[in-house]
Design an enzyme around this catalytic site. Structure first.
Site, mmCIF file in Angstrom:
data_model
loop_
_atom_site.group_PDB
_atom_site.id
_atom_site.type_symbol
_atom_site.label_atom_id
_atom_site.label_comp_id
_atom_site.label_asym_id
_atom_site.label_seq_id
_atom_site.Cartn_x
_atom_site.Cartn_y
_atom_site.Cartn_z
ATOM 1 N N ASN A 105 0.836 -1.208 0.000
ATOM 2 C CA ASN A 105 0.000 0.000 0.000
ATOM 3 C C ASN A 105 0.873 1.261 0.000
ATOM 4 O O ASN A 105 1.803 1.363 0.798
ATOM 5 C CB ASN A 105 -0.865 -0.055 1.275
ATOM 6 C CG ASN A 105 -1.930 1.018 1.355
ATOM 7 O OD1 ASN A 105 -2.673 1.231 0.394
ATOM 8 N ND2 ASN A 105 -2.022 1.696 2.494
ATOM 9 N N HIS A 132 -4.474 9.929 -1.620
ATOM 10 C CA HIS A 132 -4.576 11.193 -0.882
ATOM 11 C C HIS A 132 -4.252 12.293 -1.898
ATOM 12 O O HIS A 132 -3.091 12.517 -2.221
ATOM 13 C CB HIS A 132 -3.574 11.236 0.277
ATOM 14 C CG HIS A 132 -3.875 10.236 1.341
ATOM 15 N ND1 HIS A 132 -5.001 10.319 2.138
ATOM 16 C CD2 HIS A 132 -3.216 9.122 1.741
ATOM 17 C CE1 HIS A 132 -5.010 9.303 2.985
ATOM 18 N NE2 HIS A 132 -3.947 8.555 2.775
ATOM 19 N N GLU A 188 -7.319 4.737 0.561
ATOM 20 C CA GLU A 188 -7.332 5.829 1.554
ATOM 21 C C GLU A 188 -7.763 7.145 0.920
ATOM 22 O O GLU A 188 -7.184 8.196 1.194
ATOM 23 C CB GLU A 188 -5.934 6.019 2.182
ATOM 24 C CG GLU A 188 -5.310 4.762 2.732
ATOM 25 C CD GLU A 188 -4.007 4.996 3.515
ATOM 26 O OE1 GLU A 188 -3.656 6.158 3.784
ATOM 27 O OE2 GLU A 188 -3.361 3.993 3.856
HETATM 28 O O1 9MR Z 1 -5.111 9.226 9.385
HETATM 29 C C1 9MR Z 1 -4.070 8.720 10.198
HETATM 30 C C2 9MR Z 1 -3.793 9.689 11.345
HETATM 31 O O2 9MR Z 1 -4.907 9.750 12.209
HETATM 32 C C3 9MR Z 1 -2.560 9.249 12.105
HETATM 33 O O3 9MR Z 1 -2.220 10.229 13.077
HETATM 34 C C4 9MR Z 1 -1.392 9.014 11.158
HETATM 35 C C5 9MR Z 1 -0.184 8.448 11.906
HETATM 36 O O4 9MR Z 1 -0.454 7.153 12.406
HETATM 37 O O5 9MR Z 1 -1.756 8.111 10.133
HETATM 38 C C6 9MR Z 1 -2.826 8.549 9.346
HETATM 39 O O6 9MR Z 1 -3.116 7.602 8.336
HETATM 40 C C7 9MR Z 1 -2.094 7.341 7.389
HETATM 41 C C8 9MR Z 1 -2.198 5.888 6.995
HETATM 42 O O7 9MR Z 1 -2.118 5.066 8.124
HETATM 43 C C9 9MR Z 1 -1.129 5.508 5.997
HETATM 44 N N1 9MR Z 1 -1.169 6.381 4.844
HETATM 45 C C10 9MR Z 1 -1.150 7.799 5.119
HETATM 46 C C11 9MR Z 1 -2.270 8.164 6.103
HETATM 47 C C12 9MR Z 1 -2.308 9.651 6.348
HETATM 48 O O8 9MR Z 1 -1.130 10.070 6.973
#
Ligand code: 9MR
Length: 332
Positions: free
Chosen positions: A182, A218, A248
């Site tokens: 991913n 994103h 995502e």
């Molecule tokens: O949306 C997530 C946020 O709440 C967290 O603080 C962050 C760190 O763990 O991760 C964000 O989600 C990420 C995802 O796990 C992996 N791809 C990027 C996402 C956005 O940063």
């Protein structure tokens, strides 16, 4: 709109109703706090989606806070919710450089020690959920923005075969769950998506158990991915025998010069285009948005400015992006 909480028959005007007809999963990233505290959140989630991804609680740090301790309370709550509402769960994520606990990063480990740690982690977590998840984001963001292998603790200490070892260990622990690579900024064509393609091609050729690639998506209305490039990328992954899921998605509208209505319309078009690409691809099996409503999104704090990147507004009312997805799912 009428919300039918807890019903297993999807409401016949919901996203999940139309997605089911088209044979794809429609998912949302779920945060544990609003799931526990906010009944509107639960209602919209169960009504509209047939799949969920835990936004944070299955990551290494929260789920494995100490060397000899795992914490499954919050992720189990999420999986239970999914079962009660007939939703599939995508596990997220087993190996990610941004979610490593201090006990792991503060120590110096030998290659053998770190292999043992990674193997135990993967085996314990994947076994805990064996038979309950449809997919795992097994490996998250292992390619850096410059398209080389990301310099993580795993790469430094174990070497580049940490990637294939991790896939093999996960497959041993749950032979049925689909294992994904991913990543972000690699939805279309370009150096990073080429590097990911080369990595997964090599894994496939050597019979490493990898089943899919997650395109995080994103993106922003200012430079959204070109739909033809995304289609071409999905197609070349199909030719390797790999599934693709949009894992995502959110679409930043920023502060731009156009008025809000115009920016929300542009946002809706980006969601629509990516849904269309997914529906037209043979191997695109799910479309997941990274959050439920603009009330809870990682974007404003990360970019340090307000934004409205999701498909429901802060009061859980459907936005133009939601309507665009519904229309696109109904277009045959
Ligand atoms: O949306 C997530 C946020 O709440 C967290 O603080 C962050 C760190 O763990 O991760 C964000 O989600 C990420 C995802 O796990 C992996 N791809 C990027 C996402 C956005 O940063």
């Amino acid at each position: 709109m009428v919300f039918l909480s807890g019903s297993t028959q999807p409401a016949n005007d919901s996203l999940r109703f139309f997605a089911q007809k088209r044979g794809i999963g429609i998912g949302a990233a779920v945060a544990i706090r609003p799931l526990r505290k906010d009944s509107s959140y639960r209602t919209v989630l169960a009504r509209e989606f047939n799949m969920l991804t835990p936004e944070n609680v299955m990551k290494f740090k929260p789920i494995h806070p100490e060397r000899d301790r795992y914490d499954f309370v919050a992720p189990d709550t999420l999986v239970d919710f999914a079962k009660r509402h007939d939703m599939q769960v995508r596990g997220h994520t087993l190996v990610w450089y941004q979610s490593e606990p201090d006990w792991l990063t503060a120590n110096k480990w030998t290659r053998e020690e770190l292999m043992t740690i990674l193997r135990e982690h993967i085996n314990t977590v994947v076994s805990h959920y064996r038979g309950q998840l449809v997919a795992w984001d097994m490996m998250n963001e292992a390619i850096a923005d410059n398209a080389s292998l990301r310099d993580t603790i795993w790469l430094k200490t174990i070497g580049q075969d940490y990637i294939e070892l991790a896939f093999r260990w996960a497959h041993e622990a749950d032979p049925k769950v689909r294992l994904f690579y991913n990543d972000y900024d690699s939805e279309g064509l370009g150096a990073k998506s080429d590097a990911i393609y080369a990595l997964v091609k090599d894994l496939r050729q050597r019979d490493v158990p990898i089943h899919g690639v997650g395109l995080q998506m994103h993106v922003s209305i200012n430079n959204p991915p070109n739909p033809e490039d995304v289609a071409a990328n999905i197609k070349r992954l199909n030719d390797l025998g790999l599934e693709v899921q949009i894992t995502e998605m959110d679409v930043r509208i920023g502060s731009g010069t156009e008025n809000l209505e115009q920016r929300l319309a542009q946002q809706a078009a980006v969601y629509r285009n990516m849904m269309r690409v997914c529906l037209e691809a043979e191997n695109c099996t799910a479309f997941v948005v990274w959050g439920l409503s603009d009330r809870h999104s990682w974007i404003p704090s990360h970019y340090n400015q307000p934004d409205l990147p999701l498909i429901f507004d802060k009061s859980f009312r459907p936005k133009p992006a939601y309507e665009a997805l519904i229309e696109e799912l109904q277009r045959m």
